[in-house]
Design an enzyme around this catalytic site. Structure first.
Site, mmCIF file in Angstrom:
data_model
loop_
_atom_site.group_PDB
_atom_site.id
_atom_site.type_symbol
_atom_site.label_atom_id
_atom_site.label_comp_id
_atom_site.label_asym_id
_atom_site.label_seq_id
_atom_site.Cartn_x
_atom_site.Cartn_y
_atom_site.Cartn_z
ATOM 1 N N ASP A 11 0.855 -1.184 0.000
ATOM 2 C CA ASP A 11 0.000 0.000 0.000
ATOM 3 C C ASP A 11 0.899 1.245 0.000
ATOM 4 O O ASP A 11 1.691 1.444 0.918
ATOM 5 C CB ASP A 11 -0.891 -0.011 1.253
ATOM 6 N N ASP A 55 -2.826 2.506 -6.141
ATOM 7 C CA ASP A 55 -1.824 2.609 -5.085
ATOM 8 C C ASP A 55 -1.723 1.392 -4.176
ATOM 9 O O ASP A 55 -0.993 1.430 -3.172
ATOM 10 C CB ASP A 55 -2.105 3.844 -4.222
ATOM 11 N N GLU A 56 -2.405 0.305 -4.484
ATOM 12 C CA GLU A 56 -2.293 -0.874 -3.620
ATOM 13 C C GLU A 56 -2.604 -2.150 -4.395
ATOM 14 O O GLU A 56 -3.325 -2.140 -5.390
ATOM 15 C CB GLU A 56 -3.196 -0.766 -2.391
#
Length: 356
Positions: free
Chosen positions: A9, A103-104
């Site tokens: 993350d 983003d993860e």
């Protein structure tokens, strides 16, 4: 059979990219998206989070919490560019990558391309490579399933990681506060508090029948996860069927005018999520739950893919005025489905056992 799952993350991703590209923003309380007059926040820097600013918060509330907050417009093409670099790092270790957003992602490294037996070492290498190639920090969680890895990635943020070893799982879950269980939101947590459930240990004392009585179909899920049981595989080609957001009001609303202003906020949040995941869709659905808990959905389908705020808002408003409200309203939701995802892709699952 134990798998080795990593959840990576990025730390305050959108805000961190802005601070990377614009040095004058570094160390400042920063919000991406929204404004002090309207809209919702897409991301907040850690400097802003100290003042209670967070994603999905209204810009008005964020400015109230942090008067010196700086608002910047999202640059999704730039975020996608950085995200592609990050994902290229993931694929150096495994093809079993399940992106959740720009983003993860989850990674299954039970078997991996470098033949490393330690998921903990792989996670550290990945974080270092991301830093070298992008200048951004990432956090990671490592454990035997996605549920635990997701929880672990929040533990040592920012720029840290945590491993929950197989023989630590039960004790870790028993000590964990209910509000920190991935998938248990504030309303569910509040309901559990009223039932005397504050930690995993409290949850574990409840029978599956008790949990099903109070939480419906989710009861079995809660019964399993507190025992470390979560068999969902990492799905590289996970197909998202819909994206939506909804709000339950503190007071029931009976006027379309008031509801319309709430819809604007919901659509703003939905539009940001669509851009974050690079999605668009053809079917808009407005969900209305009345004060008597009767639920109604109204949908419309257009012949082209949409993700634009103004278009979705116009369609949602037209659905609101499609017919008169039957009663006062306690919840409104807006969702987009019939998405531009590839339905032909099949998920891949690997389930093996090795030393952790």
């Amino acid at each position: 059979m134990n798998r080795k799952i990593i959840h990576v993350d990025m730390d305050a991703f959108y805000a961190s990219v802005e601070q990377l590209d614009f040095p004058e923003l570094r160390g400042k309380a920063l919000a991406v998206g929204g404004s002090e007059e309207r809209g919702v926040i897409a991301a907040a820097s850690y400097e802003a989070r100290k003042f209670g600013v967070r994603s999905a918060m209204s810009g008005v509330m964020a400015k109230k919490n942090c008067p010196h907050l700086i608002f910047v417009k999202p640059r999704f093409e730039r975020y996608k560019e950085v995200s592609r670099i990050i994902r290229s790092v993931f694929y150096e270790y495994t093809d079993l990558v399940e992106p959740l957003a720009l983003d993860e992602a989850f990674l299954d490294v039970t078997e991996n391309k470098i033949g490393c037996p330690s998921a903990t070492l792989i996670a550290h290498e990945i974080r270092m490579k991301i830093l070298e190639r992008t200048g951004l920090t990432a956090s990671a969680g490592i454990s035997i399933n996605k549920f635990l890895a997701k929880i672990a990635s929040d533990y040592n943020k920012p720029n840290g990681q945590k491993t929950i070893e197989p023989d630590e799982v039960i004790e870790f879950l028993e000590e964990l506060e209910i509000k920190k269980f991935f998938g248990i939101g504030k309303k569910t947590a509040d309901k559990m508090y009223h039932l005397g459930i504050f930690t995993g240990r409290d949850l574990k004392t409840k029978s599956v029948e008790f949990l099903a009585e109070h939480f419906g179909k989710s009861g079995q899920l809660y019964y399993d996860i507190v025992r470390g049981i979560s068999n969902s595989p990492v799905r590289p080609n996970r197909t998202i069927k819909s994206v939506g957001t909804e709000r339950t009001f503190d007071e029931n609303l009976s006027s379309e005018i008031y509801i319309e202003s709430r819809i604007e906020s919901l659509v703003e949040e939905l539009s940001l999520r669509l851009k974050k995941q690079n999605l668009a869709g053809k079917t808009i659905t407005l969900k209305i739950k009345y004060s008597d808990f009767v639920q109604q959905t109204r949908s419309t389908t257009v012949p082209y893919f949409v993700s634009d705020y103004d278009i979705i808002l116009d369609l949602a408003k037209s659905l609101l005025y499609q017919e008169k409200l039957k009663d006062s309203v306690r919840l409104i939701g807006v969702a987009l489905s019939n998405l531009n995802t590839d339905e032909k892709k099949k998920p891949i699952a690997v389930q093996l056992s090795f030393d952790f």
